[in-house]
Design a protein around this motif. Sequence first.
Motif: not given
Length: 67
Positions: A24-27, A38-46
């Motif tokens: 998921e992080l790669f994607n 869409d949501n750059p904060m998702r990278i941080r959460a992952v």
Amino acid sequence: MRAKEVRELSAVELQDKLNDLKAELFNLRFQLAVNQLDNPMRIRAVKKDIARVMTVMQELDAKEGAR
């Protein structure tokens, strides 16, 4: 994902979860590179979820080594 939820998983489930999170992080990084994220904060959460899973895996290894 909370640490309590992660601690309830078995070693095999932890490894599967870690592989899923890394994919998921790669994607997400790929989407960021082509400006489709869409949501750059998702990278941080992952990243934090990956760290949680790896921490619990390390704790399990330490328990097995202590026996």
